[in-house]
Design a protein around this motif. Structure first.
Motif, PDB file in Angstrom:
ATOM      1  N   LEU A 369      -7.701  -0.317  -4.448  1.00 47.90           N
ATOM      2  CA  LEU A 369      -6.651  -1.250  -4.024  1.00 47.90           C
ATOM      3  C   LEU A 369      -6.530  -1.357  -2.512  1.00 47.90           C
ATOM      4  O   LEU A 369      -5.964  -2.332  -2.002  1.00 47.90           O
ATOM      5  CB  LEU A 369      -5.310  -0.836  -4.633  1.00 47.90           C
ATOM      6  N   ASN A 370      -7.048  -0.382  -1.795  1.00 52.54           N
ATOM      7  CA  ASN A 370      -7.025  -0.499  -0.334  1.00 52.54           C
ATOM      8  C   ASN A 370      -7.837  -1.707   0.129  1.00 52.54           C
ATOM      9  O   ASN A 370      -7.526  -2.315   1.163  1.00 52.54           O
ATOM     10  CB  ASN A 370      -7.584   0.778   0.302  1.00 52.54           C
ATOM     11  N   ASP A 371      -8.856  -2.077  -0.650  1.00 52.94           N
ATOM     12  CA  ASP A 371      -9.643  -3.260  -0.306  1.00 52.94           C
ATOM     13  C   ASP A 371      -8.802  -4.526  -0.424  1.00 52.94           C
ATOM     14  O   ASP A 371      -9.022  -5.497   0.305  1.00 52.94           O
ATOM     15  CB  ASP A 371     -10.864  -3.372  -1.230  1.00 52.94           C
ATOM     16  N   ALA A 372      -7.849  -4.515  -1.346  1.00 52.69           N
ATOM     17  CA  ALA A 372      -6.999  -5.690  -1.549  1.00 52.69           C
ATOM     18  C   ALA A 372      -5.961  -5.852  -0.448  1.00 52.69           C
ATOM     19  O   ALA A 372      -5.344  -6.913  -0.327  1.00 52.69           O
ATOM     20  CB  ALA A 372      -6.302  -5.602  -2.905  1.00 52.69           C
ATOM     21  N   LEU A 373      -5.755  -4.830   0.349  1.00 51.90           N
ATOM     22  CA  LEU A 373      -4.741  -4.885   1.410  1.00 51.90           C
ATOM     23  C   LEU A 373      -5.280  -5.491   2.696  1.00 51.90           C
ATOM     24  O   LEU A 373      -4.546  -5.647   3.665  1.00 51.90           O
ATOM     25  CB  LEU A 373      -4.206  -3.478   1.700  1.00 51.90           C
ATOM     26  N   ILE A 428       5.063   1.426 -11.652  1.00 53.53           N
ATOM     27  CA  ILE A 428       4.175   0.886 -10.621  1.00 53.53           C
ATOM     28  C   ILE A 428       4.362   1.646  -9.315  1.00 53.53           C
ATOM     29  O   ILE A 428       3.387   1.959  -8.616  1.00 53.53           O
ATOM     30  CB  ILE A 428       4.444  -0.613 -10.414  1.00 53.53           C
ATOM     31  N   ASP A 429       5.599   1.956  -8.979  1.00 55.00           N
ATOM     32  CA  ASP A 429       5.904   2.692  -7.760  1.00 55.00           C
ATOM     33  C   ASP A 429       5.177   4.036  -7.738  1.00 55.00           C
ATOM     34  O   ASP A 429       4.530   4.404  -6.744  1.00 55.00           O
ATOM     35  CB  ASP A 429       7.416   2.903  -7.665  1.00 55.00           C
ATOM     36  N   ASP A 434       0.970   7.602  -5.775  1.00 59.05           N
ATOM     37  CA  ASP A 434      -0.068   8.603  -6.039  1.00 59.05           C
ATOM     38  C   ASP A 434      -1.439   8.191  -5.513  1.00 59.05           C
ATOM     39  O   ASP A 434      -2.302   9.022  -5.282  1.00 59.05           O
ATOM     40  CB  ASP A 434      -0.142   8.903  -7.548  1.00 59.05           C
ATOM     41  N   LEU A 435      -1.603   6.858  -5.308  1.00 58.86           N
ATOM     42  CA  LEU A 435      -2.840   6.377  -4.681  1.00 58.86           C
ATOM     43  C   LEU A 435      -2.758   6.402  -3.164  1.00 58.86           C
ATOM     44  O   LEU A 435      -3.753   6.172  -2.480  1.00 58.86           O
ATOM     45  CB  LEU A 435      -3.139   4.941  -5.145  1.00 58.86           C
ATOM     46  N   GLY A 436      -1.543   6.648  -2.673  1.00 59.36           N
ATOM     47  CA  GLY A 436      -1.342   6.617  -1.225  1.00 59.36           C
ATOM     48  C   GLY A 436      -1.301   5.207  -0.671  1.00 59.36           C
ATOM     49  O   GLY A 436      -1.584   4.985   0.520  1.00 59.36           O
TER      50      GLY A 436
END
Length: 439
Positions: A369-373, A428-429, A434-436
């Motif tokens: 998900l960091n790629d999506a940011l 979701i939170d 937990d993924l940071g």
């Protein structure tokens, strides 16, 4: 106002005044109306080995007309760019039964799609498949022992629902609205379940007009197909009311707008308690023998997955489901839209390994998900979810949930709906924390 005329008889179009002609239960052909819906629907329903109630079949005709109107009437042409004014004239076998509930149907669909609907019901509609027609078809659907209908989309909740109903001793008929791409998932998952009957039908909307992408009424055909199936199963049980199961977690059912700007962009309200109660009242009045039930109104997606009755089976199959609202664009689930975030959070909350991403063919486009940011467009949904999390943590919660639609007047039910929305946000939170991920 957009005027749609939907009828199964081509001769009816010669004298009708309309803007958009739609042939019901037919296909586009030379010399006929340029738009059609439901070409194979009648034939597929005729595979049921018991007759359908005309009231349910007329509802299907209405649903097909609505789905076609929703597809062919562009929101961009509306005065405000969203809410349309649509008049639909539908040919029914028994219009007198439906005319008294036209206003109720208009209000229910207005809530569902955000449009103004107006209905006229005229004679000449299609009648239910006859015994002769049904008896000569191959691949009949054996309803022996069936006691309910369960919607089966190929998504996580529908798989959990089917597994739970079977584990509880029911024999559901699994009904699927099988559009391009979904059918493969539905066929595979059904084949992996204990033996229960299934019925997969495509509404097959065809036409010369540009398609409206929002299609917020798309599930009305799904419900109408299930109502037809329930009316057939009712014959096995002395014409009694048959449960029509809609497996959908409580958070998605309420579908509260994640930000103020998203109030008008809710993807669907099909399973919202207000719409369900409105539709049930219509079923009761016209005599459709189906009782709509959602066993997961008060469960989050993670809770439904964790509490599934057959953990070995659901663990084996759950990663093979689809959740993404955009997956047909790339034939791959994106991993970062709201449905994907809820899906991934459910795996996390249930403590079940998410194996969706183990295959390049069906894995997430944004496995990390960091790629999506990295771009505004790709991180928009993550930011919207984060805004909802802040709203919950800030205490401005009850008003937010009600923006998705009216809740039941009963205080206990209202509080339970609000609480499942709160727990859904927290799932979701916790996943993002937990993924940071800091959106």
């Amino acid at each position: 106002m957009t005027r749609v005329f939907a009828h199964p008889d081509q001769a009816a179009f010669s004298s009708a005044k309309y803007e958009i002609p739609v042939l019901l239960f037919g296909r586009v052909q030379v010399g006929g109306p340029p738009n059609a819906v439901g070409n194979q629907v009648r034939r597929q329903l005729a595979r049921l080995d018991l007759p359908i109630e005309q009231s349910a079949y007329d509802f299907l005709a209405i649903a097909l007309a609505v789905a076609a109107a929703d597809r062919f009437a562009l929101r961009s042409a509306a005065d405000d760019g969203f809410g349309r004014n649509i008049e639909v004239t539908v040919g029914l076998a028994d219009p007198a039964r439906w005319t008294p509930v036209a206003k109720k149907l208009e209000r229910a669909l207005g809530f569902l799609s955000g449009d103004q609907w107006h209905f006229n019901f005229v004679a000449g509609g299609d009648t239910v498949p006859s015994h002769k027609e049904r008896s000569r078809l191959k691949n009949r659907v054996d309803l022996e022992g069936a006691d309910e209908v369960c919607l089966f989309s190929g998504g996580m909740d529908s798989l959990i629902g089917a597994i739970d109903r079977i584990a509880d001793g029911h024999r559901p008929l699994l009904v699927s609205r099988s559009t391009r791409g979904d059918g493969g998932y539905q066929t595979y998952l059904h084949g992996m379940l204990p033996e229960v009957p299934s019925l997969r039908i495509n509404d097959d909307i065809r036409g010369e007009l540009q398609g409206e992408p929002s299609t917020r009424t798309r599930s009305i055909v799904f419900l109408a197909l299930a109502a037809c199936a329930a009316s057939a199963i009712s014959r096995l049980h002395n014409d009694s009311i048959v449960p029509l199961i809609i497996p959908e977690n409580g958070f998605i059912s309420l579908n509260p707008p994640l930000t103020v700007r998203r109030i008008g962009a809710l993807s669907t309200r099909t399973v919202h308690p207000h719409f369900i109660s409105s539709l049930q009242a219509i079923f009761d009045e016209v005599g459709i023998p189906a009782a709509i039930e959602n066993p997961y109104f008060f469960k989050t997606k993670g809770e439904a997955l964790r509490e599934c009755r057959d953990q070995p089976l659901v663990t084996k199959l759950i990663s093979k489901t689809t959740s993404c609202g955009k997956w047909k664009r790339y034939w791959q689930q994106c991993g970062r839209c709201v449905p994907c975030l809820i899906r991934r959070s459910a795996f996390h909350a249930a403590g079940i390994a998410d194996e969706t991403a183990t295959s390049k063919h069906v894995g997430y486009r944004f496995d990390d998900l960091n790629d999506a940011l990295r771009t505004d467009r790709d991180r928009a949904d993550i930011r919207a979810v984060s805004a909802a999390i802040r709203r919950v943590n800030g205490g401005d919660f009850g008003k937010w949930v009600i923006r998705g639609g009216p809740l039941p007047l009963d205080p206990t039910a209202r509080n339970e709906h609000k609480d499942v929305a709160r727990r859904g946000v927290f799932e979701i939170d916790q996943f993002l924390k937990d993924l940071g991920i800091d959106a």
